[in-house]
Design a protein around this motif. Structure first.
Motif, PDB file in Angstrom:
ATOM      1  N   CYS A  42       1.016  -1.069   0.085  1.00 58.06           N
ATOM      2  CA  CYS A  42      -0.006   0.164  -0.174  1.00 58.06           C
ATOM      3  C   CYS A  42       0.913   0.992  -0.094  1.00 58.06           C
ATOM      4  O   CYS A  42       1.056   2.014   0.656  1.00 58.06           O
ATOM      5  CB  CYS A  42      -0.834  -0.146   1.173  1.00 58.06           C
ATOM      6  SG  CYS A  42      -1.949   1.375   1.600  1.00 58.06           S
ATOM      7  N   GLU A  43       1.640   1.217  -1.048  1.00 55.07           N
ATOM      8  CA  GLU A  43       2.786   2.454  -1.060  1.00 55.07           C
ATOM      9  C   GLU A  43       2.232   3.587  -1.982  1.00 55.07           C
ATOM     10  O   GLU A  43       3.054   4.399  -2.301  1.00 55.07           O
ATOM     11  CB  GLU A  43       3.920   2.006  -1.362  1.00 55.07           C
ATOM     12  CG  GLU A  43       4.388   1.170  -2.458  1.00 55.07           C
ATOM     13  CD  GLU A  43       4.797   2.153  -3.529  1.00 55.07           C
ATOM     14  OE1 GLU A  43       4.115   2.334  -4.550  1.00 55.07           O
ATOM     15  OE2 GLU A  43       6.059   2.739  -3.660  1.00 55.07           O
ATOM     16  N   TRP A  44       1.187   3.695  -2.429  1.00 52.19           N
ATOM     17  CA  TRP A  44       0.205   4.623  -3.284  1.00 52.19           C
ATOM     18  C   TRP A  44       0.714   4.815  -4.804  1.00 52.19           C
ATOM     19  O   TRP A  44       0.519   5.669  -5.234  1.00 52.19           O
ATOM     20  CB  TRP A  44       0.356   5.888  -2.374  1.00 52.19           C
ATOM     21  CG  TRP A  44       0.082   5.729  -0.808  1.00 52.19           C
ATOM     22  CD1 TRP A  44      -0.936   4.901  -0.456  1.00 52.19           C
ATOM     23  CD2 TRP A  44       0.747   6.294   0.226  1.00 52.19           C
ATOM     24  NE1 TRP A  44      -0.916   4.876   1.104  1.00 52.19           N
ATOM     25  CE2 TRP A  44      -0.084   5.799   1.222  1.00 52.19           C
ATOM     26  CE3 TRP A  44       1.877   7.142   0.277  1.00 52.19           C
ATOM     27  CZ2 TRP A  44       0.424   6.204   2.559  1.00 52.19           C
ATOM     28  CZ3 TRP A  44       2.427   7.555   1.673  1.00 52.19           C
ATOM     29  CH2 TRP A  44       1.551   6.963   2.750  1.00 52.19           C
ATOM     30  N   GLY A  45       1.241   3.810  -5.237  1.00 54.52           N
ATOM     31  CA  GLY A  45       1.963   3.948  -6.585  1.00 54.52           C
ATOM     32  C   GLY A  45       3.047   4.935  -6.832  1.00 54.52           C
ATOM     33  O   GLY A  45       3.204   5.470  -7.832  1.00 54.52           O
ATOM     34  N   VAL A  46       4.085   5.203  -5.803  1.00 55.28           N
ATOM     35  CA  VAL A  46       4.932   5.962  -5.984  1.00 55.28           C
ATOM     36  C   VAL A  46       6.399   5.422  -5.928  1.00 55.28           C
ATOM     37  O   VAL A  46       6.407   4.110  -6.024  1.00 55.28           O
ATOM     38  CB  VAL A  46       5.134   7.115  -4.754  1.00 55.28           C
ATOM     39  CG1 VAL A  46       3.849   7.764  -4.855  1.00 55.28           C
ATOM     40  CG2 VAL A  46       5.182   6.157  -3.495  1.00 55.28           C
ATOM     41  N   GLY A  47       7.507   6.084  -6.378  1.00 56.54           N
ATOM     42  CA  GLY A  47       8.926   5.356  -6.483  1.00 56.54           C
ATOM     43  C   GLY A  47       8.975   4.255  -7.526  1.00 56.54           C
ATOM     44  O   GLY A  47       9.724   3.293  -7.329  1.00 56.54           O
ATOM     45  N   ASN A  48       8.204   4.463  -8.779  1.00 52.93           N
ATOM     46  CA  ASN A  48       8.556   3.564  -9.970  1.00 52.93           C
ATOM     47  C   ASN A  48       8.263   2.159  -9.466  1.00 52.93           C
ATOM     48  O   ASN A  48       8.808   1.075  -9.872  1.00 52.93           O
ATOM     49  CB  ASN A  48       9.875   3.616 -10.369  1.00 52.93           C
ATOM     50  CG  ASN A  48      10.148   4.927 -10.974  1.00 52.93           C
ATOM     51  OD1 ASN A  48       9.325   5.655 -11.596  1.00 52.93           O
ATOM     52  ND2 ASN A  48      11.306   5.306 -10.617  1.00 52.93           N
ATOM     53  N   ILE A  49       7.331   1.837  -8.569  1.00 49.77           N
ATOM     54  CA  ILE A  49       6.985   0.526  -8.267  1.00 49.77           C
ATOM     55  C   ILE A  49       6.533  -0.332  -9.295  1.00 49.77           C
ATOM     56  O   ILE A  49       6.588  -1.674  -9.094  1.00 49.77           O
ATOM     57  CB  ILE A  49       5.491   0.371  -6.922  1.00 49.77           C
ATOM     58  CG1 ILE A  49       5.673  -0.864  -6.588  1.00 49.77           C
ATOM     59  CG2 ILE A  49       4.318   1.037  -7.496  1.00 49.77           C
ATOM     60  CD1 ILE A  49       4.791  -1.046  -5.416  1.00 49.77           C
ATOM     61  N   GLU A  50       6.166   0.134 -10.312  1.00 53.26           N
ATOM     62  CA  GLU A  50       5.729  -0.595 -11.528  1.00 53.26           C
ATOM     63  C   GLU A  50       6.758  -1.405 -12.113  1.00 53.26           C
ATOM     64  O   GLU A  50       6.917  -2.627 -12.540  1.00 53.26           O
ATOM     65  CB  GLU A  50       5.021   0.362 -12.720  1.00 53.26           C
ATOM     66  CG  GLU A  50       4.036   1.066 -12.504  1.00 53.26           C
ATOM     67  CD  GLU A  50       4.577   2.601 -12.234  1.00 53.26           C
ATOM     68  OE1 GLU A  50       5.496   2.528 -10.898  1.00 53.26           O
ATOM     69  OE2 GLU A  50       4.145   3.549 -12.721  1.00 53.26           O
ATOM     70  N   GLU A  51       8.120  -0.966 -11.976  1.00 46.77           N
ATOM     71  CA  GLU A  51       9.208  -1.542 -12.338  1.00 46.77           C
ATOM     72  C   GLU A  51       9.801  -2.699 -11.373  1.00 46.77           C
ATOM     73  O   GLU A  51      10.019  -3.723 -11.770  1.00 46.77           O
ATOM     74  CB  GLU A  51      10.411  -0.598 -12.596  1.00 46.77           C
ATOM     75  CG  GLU A  51       9.982   0.488 -13.920  1.00 46.77           C
ATOM     76  CD  GLU A  51      10.853   1.722 -14.050  1.00 46.77           C
ATOM     77  OE1 GLU A  51      11.784   1.612 -13.232  1.00 46.77           O
ATOM     78  OE2 GLU A  51      10.335   2.697 -14.532  1.00 46.77           O
ATOM     79  N   TRP A  52      10.113  -2.298 -10.114  1.00 44.51           N
ATOM     80  CA  TRP A  52      10.527  -3.267  -9.244  1.00 44.51           C
ATOM     81  C   TRP A  52       9.466  -4.176  -8.400  1.00 44.51           C
ATOM     82  O   TRP A  52       9.928  -5.268  -7.977  1.00 44.51           O
ATOM     83  CB  TRP A  52      11.442  -2.580  -8.095  1.00 44.51           C
ATOM     84  CG  TRP A  52      11.085  -1.339  -7.535  1.00 44.51           C
ATOM     85  CD1 TRP A  52      10.949   0.121  -7.762  1.00 44.51           C
ATOM     86  CD2 TRP A  52      10.021  -1.401  -6.345  1.00 44.51           C
ATOM     87  NE1 TRP A  52      10.246   0.805  -6.836  1.00 44.51           N
ATOM     88  CE2 TRP A  52       9.601  -0.162  -6.059  1.00 44.51           C
ATOM     89  CE3 TRP A  52       9.666  -2.413  -5.514  1.00 44.51           C
ATOM     90  CZ2 TRP A  52       8.844   0.346  -4.896  1.00 44.51           C
ATOM     91  CZ3 TRP A  52       8.703  -2.216  -4.259  1.00 44.51           C
ATOM     92  CH2 TRP A  52       8.512  -0.829  -3.986  1.00 44.51           C
ATOM     93  N   GLY A  53       8.258  -3.657  -8.402  1.00 43.49           N
ATOM     94  CA  GLY A  53       7.204  -4.220  -7.661  1.00 43.49           C
ATOM     95  C   GLY A  53       7.160  -5.747  -7.978  1.00 43.49           C
ATOM     96  O   GLY A  53       6.956  -6.659  -7.008  1.00 43.49           O
ATOM     97  N   PRO A  54       7.228  -6.198  -9.263  1.00 42.14           N
ATOM     98  CA  PRO A  54       6.870  -7.634  -9.588  1.00 42.14           C
ATOM     99  C   PRO A  54       7.934  -8.777  -8.824  1.00 42.14           C
ATOM    100  O   PRO A  54       7.544  -9.666  -8.691  1.00 42.14           O
ATOM    101  CB  PRO A  54       6.923  -7.760 -11.001  1.00 42.14           C
ATOM    102  CG  PRO A  54       6.487  -6.516 -11.344  1.00 42.14           C
ATOM    103  CD  PRO A  54       7.099  -5.333 -10.387  1.00 42.14           C
TER     104      PRO A  54
END
Ligand code: GLA
Length: 438
Positions: free
Chosen positions: A193-205
């Motif tokens: 629940c980190e609100w979609g910041v800090g480029n999570i799209e890239e490292w999140g998976p």
């Protein structure tokens, strides 16, 4: 030479070990699909206002999932949000629940949830303190907290992003916590629940199972914030507008679910039936978690009609796990059409959502479309007899399909303000939307 070989072997082994460990987090009981369940945040404590989430409430919620039939349609999660914890850690440095809310600790509550065949999720925070009233956060304790969660049998953690100390990126902290979580003897779902910041799209998976794409969904259909998209929190309408800006079909996927925040389905008195149905339809079209932050026990008939609709839930849970996208906008912005390719029916199907996006209005919106030109459907124009099978998912008989001509126009009339019409369409000759299914 030998040492090079040894080094190579070591690298191979460590990458295999990493794959094995990383895979622990993923899939879990959801099979990589969006979660269905309930969250405490906007139940009796009204989004943290009254700060009340006692053990009895969690047990009632678990009973609710069973008694309402929600468990039978796929709901599995009871999620305990912020407000459960005491104001300090115990003498051993472990987190501990507020003794007035959980006099016997968390374990009996978790065991009760498990005894109902359900999973238990717990709120934590990546920073030094949680968002509400500064209860202890997990920063500096990821290893310890992971072990503590395991000792209790927690199945999921929702990890918030408040009070993150300077000098660290979200990636460093969330992935570090994920590393320790992966060492548990059973898979624990990581809901970021980190609100979609800090480029999570890239490292999140690589580190988490789902990601909150924006700030909080507050309990209103229409609630504009200062900043579009990532504000302090917003209404359903504003979230839809924000999702429109995300890469079509790409912001969520199997094992990395895009989470626009919980549903406010019939949160009284702010969410109407129509608003809740629209919200539920969009979340399903996006393959987002169907986690409801309003009470499930004593469920009303009208709410049951929304949350137990198996045909709509099937759109959410479709094997492709692709978030649908906007395909059409009325010239006066009064209506939109969103589409989503589906794996169902051998990949030869899609969901289509017609939305009247007017608010504070009494004007109905009608649509007339051409399947190919308006929505990009894979329709053979030479085959003048081709038909599509159309199911109206909010009708009284969502399993009844109606044949329509694939080459003639199709009309949806009089969608009332804030409402949707949600269809499943089966196409005759392969995928309805090319390129998404092979
Ligand atoms: C943040 C989160 C919410 C909720 C609260 C609890 O605002 O985004 O979902 O968990 O914190 O304090």
């Amino acid at each position: 030479m030998m040492s090079c070989l040894a080094l190579l072997l070591l690298l191979l082994l460590s990458s295999l070990a990493f794959c094995f460990v990383a895979a622990m987090n993923h899939g879990v009981w959801t099979n990589g699909k969006p979660l269905i369940g309930v969250n405490t945040w906007c139940d009796d404590d009204i989004c943290g206002l009254f700060d009340r989430c006692p053990a009895s409430l969690i047990m009632e919620m678990a009973d609710g999932l069973v008694n309402t039939g929600m468990r039978d349609v796929g709901a599995s999660l009871i999620e305990l949000d912020d407000c459960w914890s005491d104001t300090s850690r115990d003498a051993n440095g472990n987190l501990q629940p507020d003794p007035t809310l959980f006099p016997n600790g968390l374990k009996p509550v978790i065991d009760y949830v498990h005894s109902k065949g359900l999973k238990f999720g717990l709120y934590l925070c990546i920073g030094t303190k949680t968002c509400r009233k500064g209860r202890p956060g997990s920063f500096g304790h990821y290893d310890k907290d992971a072990k503590w969660l395991e000792s209790l049998g927690v199945d999921l953690i929702k990890v918030d992003n408040c009070n993150r100390p300077g000098g660290y990126t979200e990636q460093q902290l969330y992935c570090n916590f994920s590393h320790y979580l992966n060492q548990s003897s059973y898979p624990i779902y990581f809901s970021a629940c980190e609100w979609g910041v800090g480029n999570i799209e890239e490292w999140g998976p690589q580190c988490v199972d789902s990601w909150r794409v924006q700030m909080d969904h507050l309990c209103f259909y229409w609630l504009p914030t200062k900043a579009a998209g990532k504000g302090f929190g917003q209404g359903t309408w504003q979230i839809i507008k924000y999702i429109e800006t995300l890469p079509p079909g790409k912001w969520g996927s199997r094992n990395f679910i895009g989470d626009p925040d919980f549903l406010m389905t019939l949160f009284k008195p702010t969410m109407t039936f129509i608003q809740s149905r629209t919200e539920f339809s969009f979340w399903s079209l996006w393959s987002s978690p169907l986690v409801m932050a309003t009470r499930d026990y004593n469920i009303s008939q009208e709410k049951a009609a929304i949350v137990l609709n198996k045909a709509v839930i099937a759109i959410d849970q479709d094997d492709l796990v692709i978030p649908g996208w906007k395909a059409y906008n009325n010239s006066d912005n009064s209506g939109q059409i969103w589409i989503k390719p589906l794996a169902a029916h051998g990949g030869n199907s899609a969901a289509v959502l017609f939305w009247n996006r007017l608010v504070f209005s009494t004007t109905n919106v009608s649509f007339t479309i051409n399947w190919r030109d308006t929505l990009g459907f894979n329709v053979d124009t030479d085959d003048t007899d081709a038909t599509l099978l159309v199911f109206d998912l909010w009708s009284s008989d969502p399993n009844h399909g109606v044949e329509v001509s694939a080459n003639q126009t199709y009309s949806v009339s009089d969608v009332v303000p804030e409402d949707v019409k949600l269809l499943k369409v089966i196409c005759p000759n392969g995928p309805c939307l090319k390129g998404w299914w092979n």
